[in-house]
Motif scaffolding. Structure first.
Motif, PDB file in Angstrom:
ATOM      1  N   SER A  57       9.220  -4.969 -18.436  1.00 22.08           N
ATOM      2  CA  SER A  57       9.221  -5.978 -17.378  1.00 22.08           C
ATOM      3  C   SER A  57       9.832  -5.439 -16.090  1.00 22.08           C
ATOM      4  CB  SER A  57       9.987  -7.228 -17.842  1.00 22.08           C
ATOM      5  OG  SER A  57       9.411  -7.770 -19.007  1.00 22.08           O
ATOM      6  N   GLY A  58      10.853  -4.589 -16.209  1.00 22.84           N
ATOM      7  CA  GLY A  58      11.531  -4.065 -15.031  1.00 22.84           C
ATOM      8  C   GLY A  58      10.730  -3.030 -14.271  1.00 22.84           C
ATOM      9  N   LEU A  59       9.841  -2.306 -14.954  1.00 24.25           N
ATOM     10  CA  LEU A  59       9.105  -1.202 -14.320  1.00 24.25           C
ATOM     11  C   LEU A  59       7.644  -1.505 -14.034  1.00 24.25           C
ATOM     12  CD1 LEU A  59      10.488   1.883 -16.299  1.00 24.25           C
ATOM     13  CD2 LEU A  59      11.178   1.077 -14.036  1.00 24.25           C
ATOM     14  N   ILE A  60       7.149  -2.645 -14.504  1.00 29.49           N
ATOM     15  CA  ILE A  60       5.703  -2.880 -14.468  1.00 29.49           C
ATOM     16  C   ILE A  60       5.163  -2.979 -13.041  1.00 29.49           C
ATOM     17  CG2 ILE A  60       5.684  -5.431 -14.576  1.00 29.49           C
ATOM     18  CD1 ILE A  60       3.573  -5.008 -16.896  1.00 29.49           C
ATOM     19  N   LEU A  61       5.939  -3.544 -12.116  1.00 28.37           N
ATOM     20  CA  LEU A  61       5.480  -3.616 -10.720  1.00 28.37           C
ATOM     21  C   LEU A  61       5.457  -2.229 -10.076  1.00 28.37           C
ATOM     22  CD1 LEU A  61       7.162  -6.830  -9.235  1.00 28.37           C
ATOM     23  CD2 LEU A  61       4.857  -6.555 -10.167  1.00 28.37           C
ATOM     24  N   LEU A  62       6.461  -1.415 -10.387  1.00 21.29           N
ATOM     25  CA  LEU A  62       6.508  -0.064  -9.826  1.00 21.29           C
ATOM     26  C   LEU A  62       5.274   0.736 -10.223  1.00 21.29           C
ATOM     27  CD1 LEU A  62       7.878   2.305  -8.377  1.00 21.29           C
ATOM     28  CD2 LEU A  62       9.122   2.776 -10.509  1.00 21.29           C
ATOM     29  N   PHE A  63       4.928   0.703 -11.513  1.00 18.95           N
ATOM     30  CA  PHE A  63       3.783   1.497 -11.962  1.00 18.95           C
ATOM     31  C   PHE A  63       2.456   0.904 -11.495  1.00 18.95           C
ATOM     32  CE2 PHE A  63       6.839   3.064 -15.295  1.00 18.95           C
ATOM     33  CZ  PHE A  63       6.892   4.350 -14.804  1.00 18.95           C
ATOM     34  N   GLY A  64       2.420  -0.421 -11.305  1.00 18.91           N
ATOM     35  CA  GLY A  64       1.228  -1.014 -10.715  1.00 18.91           C
ATOM     36  C   GLY A  64       1.022  -0.524  -9.293  1.00 18.91           C
ATOM     37  N   ARG A  65       2.120  -0.451  -8.524  1.00 20.18           N
ATOM     38  CA  ARG A  65       2.042   0.056  -7.145  1.00 20.18           C
ATOM     39  C   ARG A  65       1.688   1.543  -7.124  1.00 20.18           C
ATOM     40  NH1 ARG A  65       0.302  -0.090  -2.326  1.00 20.18           N
ATOM     41  NH2 ARG A  65       1.695   0.673  -0.682  1.00 20.18           N
ATOM     42  N   LEU A  66       2.288   2.325  -8.028  1.00 18.81           N
ATOM     43  CA  LEU A  66       1.965   3.750  -8.102  1.00 18.81           C
ATOM     44  C   LEU A  66       0.496   3.958  -8.454  1.00 18.81           C
ATOM     45  CD1 LEU A  66       5.125   5.261  -9.854  1.00 18.81           C
ATOM     46  CD2 LEU A  66       4.369   5.656  -7.499  1.00 18.81           C
ATOM     47  N   GLY A  67      -0.046   3.062  -9.281  1.00 22.44           N
ATOM     48  CA  GLY A  67      -1.471   3.143  -9.600  1.00 22.44           C
ATOM     49  C   GLY A  67      -2.332   2.985  -8.360  1.00 22.44           C
ATOM     50  N   ASP A  68      -1.940   2.056  -7.487  1.00 22.53           N
ATOM     51  CA  ASP A  68      -2.675   1.883  -6.233  1.00 22.53           C
ATOM     52  C   ASP A  68      -2.519   3.094  -5.325  1.00 22.53           C
ATOM     53  OD1 ASP A  68      -3.691  -0.652  -6.814  1.00 22.53           O
ATOM     54  OD2 ASP A  68      -1.930  -1.683  -6.017  1.00 22.53           O
ATOM     55  N   LEU A  69      -1.341   3.739  -5.361  1.00 22.15           N
ATOM     56  CA  LEU A  69      -1.051   4.845  -4.451  1.00 22.15           C
ATOM     57  C   LEU A  69      -1.680   6.163  -4.891  1.00 22.15           C
ATOM     58  CD1 LEU A  69       2.721   4.139  -3.634  1.00 22.15           C
ATOM     59  CD2 LEU A  69       0.774   3.883  -2.079  1.00 22.15           C
ATOM     60  N   ILE A  70      -1.545   6.514  -6.171  1.00 19.36           N
ATOM     61  CA  ILE A  70      -1.988   7.847  -6.606  1.00 19.36           C
ATOM     62  C   ILE A  70      -3.100   7.813  -7.649  1.00 19.36           C
ATOM     63  CG2 ILE A  70       0.268   8.854  -6.086  1.00 19.36           C
ATOM     64  CD1 ILE A  70       0.842   8.928  -9.078  1.00 19.36           C
ATOM     65  N   GLU A 249       8.198  -1.073   5.584  1.00 14.48           N
ATOM     66  CA  GLU A 249       6.850  -0.802   6.082  1.00 14.48           C
ATOM     67  C   GLU A 249       5.827  -0.778   4.951  1.00 14.48           C
ATOM     68  OE1 GLU A 249       4.431   2.701   8.542  1.00 14.48           O
ATOM     69  OE2 GLU A 249       6.611   2.843   8.251  1.00 14.48           O
ATOM     70  N   LYS A 250       6.208  -0.174   3.806  1.00 10.71           N
ATOM     71  CA  LYS A 250       5.291  -0.071   2.673  1.00 10.71           C
ATOM     72  C   LYS A 250       5.970  -0.661   1.437  1.00 10.71           C
ATOM     73  CE  LYS A 250       2.993   4.002   4.551  1.00 10.71           C
ATOM     74  NZ  LYS A 250       2.672   5.441   4.383  1.00 10.71           N
ATOM     75  N   PRO A 251       5.848  -1.978   1.247  1.00 13.47           N
ATOM     76  CA  PRO A 251       6.579  -2.656   0.166  1.00 13.47           C
ATOM     77  C   PRO A 251       6.022  -2.352  -1.224  1.00 13.47           C
ATOM     78  CG  PRO A 251       5.115  -4.200   1.242  1.00 13.47           C
ATOM     79  CD  PRO A 251       5.043  -2.924   2.034  1.00 13.47           C
ATOM     80  N   LEU A 252       6.892  -2.517  -2.213  1.00 11.43           N
ATOM     81  CA  LEU A 252       6.449  -2.419  -3.602  1.00 11.43           C
ATOM     82  C   LEU A 252       5.426  -3.509  -3.898  1.00 11.43           C
ATOM     83  CD1 LEU A 252       6.950  -1.309  -6.572  1.00 11.43           C
ATOM     84  CD2 LEU A 252       8.612  -3.161  -6.786  1.00 11.43           C
TER      85      LEU A 252
END
Length: 469
Positions: A57-70, A249-252
Motif C-alpha cells: 500500500s505504501g509503494l503502489i503509487l510510486l511504482f504506478g508513477r514510475l510505470g508512466d515515467l519509464i 512541478e512533477k508530482p507523484l
C-alpha cells in the motif's frame, strides 16, 4: 474472444495479479503452523501479514508513477522477478526476521506488478475489448482476495507452510517468461529523476500511520491515546502530501485526475465494495467452523462458492460491458450485492448449507459483474500517460478497502458480542453460540450500510450523467 497474440500477455498479467492478491490472505490460515514451527507467538508471526500489506500500500503509487515515467511493462517485469524471488525466500524457515525480510521483498515485487497491471491491460486492448480484458483481470484480483483460506487449507493438508510461498515460484517463472514476449513495449514519458520522492515518502508514512492506528485500535480500543495520536499523525501526513503534490512541478500523483467525477466516484465505489466484501472473509469462516462445527477443509469448500460465482460471471460481465452501458451494468451489479446482503442477515442456526453456498455464489457473481465495468470506467477517464498512476490509485483503494473491511468486521463483531454478553470478548464464546450469531448479524448490518452507500454513489453517478447528457 481475444487474439492469439494478446491472450498470453493477459494471462501473464492475470497470474501475477492473482498471486500478489492471494498472498495477502493465504498466509492467515498458515499462521498457527508457522508459529508452532518457528516457536513464536501469534502476535509476532502476524507481522508477516501486516508488513506485506503495509509495503504494498505504501509503494503502489510510486511504482504506478514510475510505470508512466519509464515504462509500465519494464516495472511489471522487474516486479515479477522480485516477487518470485521473495516467494522462494519466504518459504525458507530461518526465523522471524528472515521471514519479514522475504515478505518485504515479496511486497515490493507485488506492488510493482499490481500498480501497472491495469495500465498495461488498457494499452494492450483497444476500447472495444477493454471491458472484457478488465473482466479477466478483475476475476484474478477477486479470486486472489477470497480464495486464500481455501487454497491455503488445501496446501496445509498435504504439505508444510513453506509451500504456500513456494507454489508461487514455478508459476512466477512461467508468467515472467510469457510476459517477456507477450506484453507491449512502452518507453514511458520521462525518467527516474522525474519521480517525486518526497511525495512518495509522505504517502508511505501516511500508510504506515494508518496501519499503526488500525492495529493498535484493534488491540487497545479506538479511543485510546496512542490510537488517536496515530490517526492525527496520519491526517497531518496526508495533508502534507496533498500540499506537496499541489506545489511540486512533477508530482507523484497528478491531482487533476480526480477532477473527473467518473474517475473519483468509480474508485470510491470500488473501495467501498471491497470494504463490504471483506466482511464475508472474516465472518463466514467463524460461522461455518465455530458456530456450525464444520471442519476447516469443508468450510473452505463452502466458501469456494464465492470465487466460483465470480469465475463464471466476470467474463460474462466483460462481454456485456463492451456492448452495453458500463454504468448501468455496474448499477445492477451493486443492486445484486445489496439483495445478497439481506440474505446474510437471514443466515442462522438451521440454515441449510446449500442455501449458504447459494448466497455466497450469487454474491461472488454480483461482485464479478461489478468489478469488470467499474475498472474499465476508471481506466477510460485518464490520458494514456497517466494510466499507470490511475491503475495504482485503483489498486490502493482496493487494498485499503480490504484492510478497512477486515478491521471493521472484527471490531463490530466483538463489540456487539461484548455488549450482548456484558464483558469484553475477543474470540468465539463456545458456551454461548447465540452471542456470536448476534454479533455476526450486527456486522452484516454494517456491511449492508456500506453497500447502500455504494449503491447511492452508483445511482448518483448514473442520474447526473443522464441529466447532463
Amino acid at each position: 474472444m481475444f487474439s492469439k497474440e494478446k491472450f498470453p500477455g493477459l494471462l501473464a498479467l492475470g497470474i501475477f495479479t492473482f498471486m500478489s492478491t492471494l498472498d495477502g490472505s493465504i498466509v492467515n490460515i498458515a499462521l498457527p503452523s508457522m508459529a508452532r514451527e518457528m516457536h513464536l507467538d501469534m502476535g509476532q508471526v502476524t507481522w508477516s501479514v501486516t508488513i506485506y500489506l503495509v509495503v504494498i500500500s505504501g509503494l503502489i503509487l510510486l511504482f504506478g508513477r514510475l510505470g508512466d515515467l519509464i515504462g509500465k511493462t519494464k516495472i511489471f517485469n522487474y516486479g515479477s522477478l522480485l516477487f518470485t524471488f521473495g516467494s522462494l525466500l519466504a518459504g525458507i524457515n530461518l526465523g522471524l526476521h528472515f521471514l519479514l525480510f522475504a515478505r518485504i521483498i515479496q511486497a515490493i515485487g507485488a506492488s510493482m506488478t499490481m500498480s501497472n497491471s491495469f495500465g498495461i491491460t488498457s494499452q494492450l486492448f483497444e476500447p472495444a475489448l477493454r471491458a472484457r480484458a478488465m473482466s479477466i483481470m478483475s476475476m484474478f484480483v477477486s479470486l486472489g482476495s477470497i480464495a486464500g483460506p481455501a487454497i491455503g487449507g488445501f496446501i496445509l493438508q498435504i504439505a508444510s507452510w513453506s509451500y504456500i510461498f513456494w507454489i508461487n515460484v514455478p508459476l512466477g517463472i512461467i508468467a515472467y517468461l510469457v510476459g517477456r514476449k507477450a506484453l507491449p513495449e512502452d518507453e514511458g514519458s520521462g525518467s527516474v529523476k522525474d519521480a517525486d520522492l518526497l511525495g512518495a515518502t509522505q504517502m508511505f508514512l501516511t500508510i504506515v500511520a494508518f496501519f499503526i492506528a488500525v492495529s493498535l485500535g484493534q488491540a487497545q480500543g479506538f479511543m485510546t491515546v496512542p490510537v488517536i495520536l496515530s490517526f492525527v499523525a496520519m491526517v497531518a501526513l496526508f495533508i502534507w502530501f496533498i500540499h506537496t503534490e499541489k506545489t511540486v512541478e512533477k508530482p507523484l500523483l497528478n491531482l487533476n485526475i480526480f477532477s473527473s467525477k467518473l474517475f473519483s466516484m468509480s474508485v470510491l465505489t470500488s473501495m467501498t465494495m471491497f470494504t463490504a466484501g471483506s466482511f464475508v472473509n472474516i465472518l463466514m469462516p467463524f460461522y461455518l467452523q465455530d458456530y456450525r462445527g464444520a471442519a476447516a477443509g469443508f468450510a473452505g469448500m463452502v466458501m469456494m462458492a464465492y470465487p466460483v460465482g465470480m469465475f463464471i460471471f466476470s467474463p460474462i460481465a466483460g462481454i456485456l460491458s463492451d456492448k452495453f452501458d458500463k454504468e448501468i451494468i455496474t448499477f445492477f451489479a451493486i443492486s445484486g450485492v445489496l439483495i445478497v446482503q439481506l440474505g446474510y442477515l437471514m443466515v442462522g442456526s438451521v440454515t441449510a448449507l446449500p442455501v449458504v453456498m447459494l448466497i455466497l455464489f450469487i454474491h461472488g457473481g454480483s461482485v464479478g459483474f461489478f468489478q469488470s465495468p467499474n475498472n474499465a470506467l476508471v481506466m477510460s477517464t485518464v490520458e494514456t500517460k497517466y494510466l499507470g498512476i490511475a491503475g495504482s490509485v485503483n489498486a490502493l483503494g482496493r487494498n485499503l478497502g480490504f484492510v478497512l473491511g477486515t478491521t471493521l468486521a472484527t471490531t463490530v463483531l466483538f463489540v456487539a458480542m461484548s455488549g450482548q454478553i456484558g464483558h469484553r470478548v475477543s474470540g468465539y464464546v463456545k458456551s454461548q453460540p447465540e452471542v456470536f450469531l448476534h454479533g455476526m448479524h450486527v456486522a452484516f448490518y454494517v456491511a449492508l450500510a456500506l453497500v447502500i452507500f455504494a449503491w447511492g454513489l452508483s445511482s448518483y453517478r448514473l442520474l447526473t450523467r443522464k441529466k447532463s447528457a
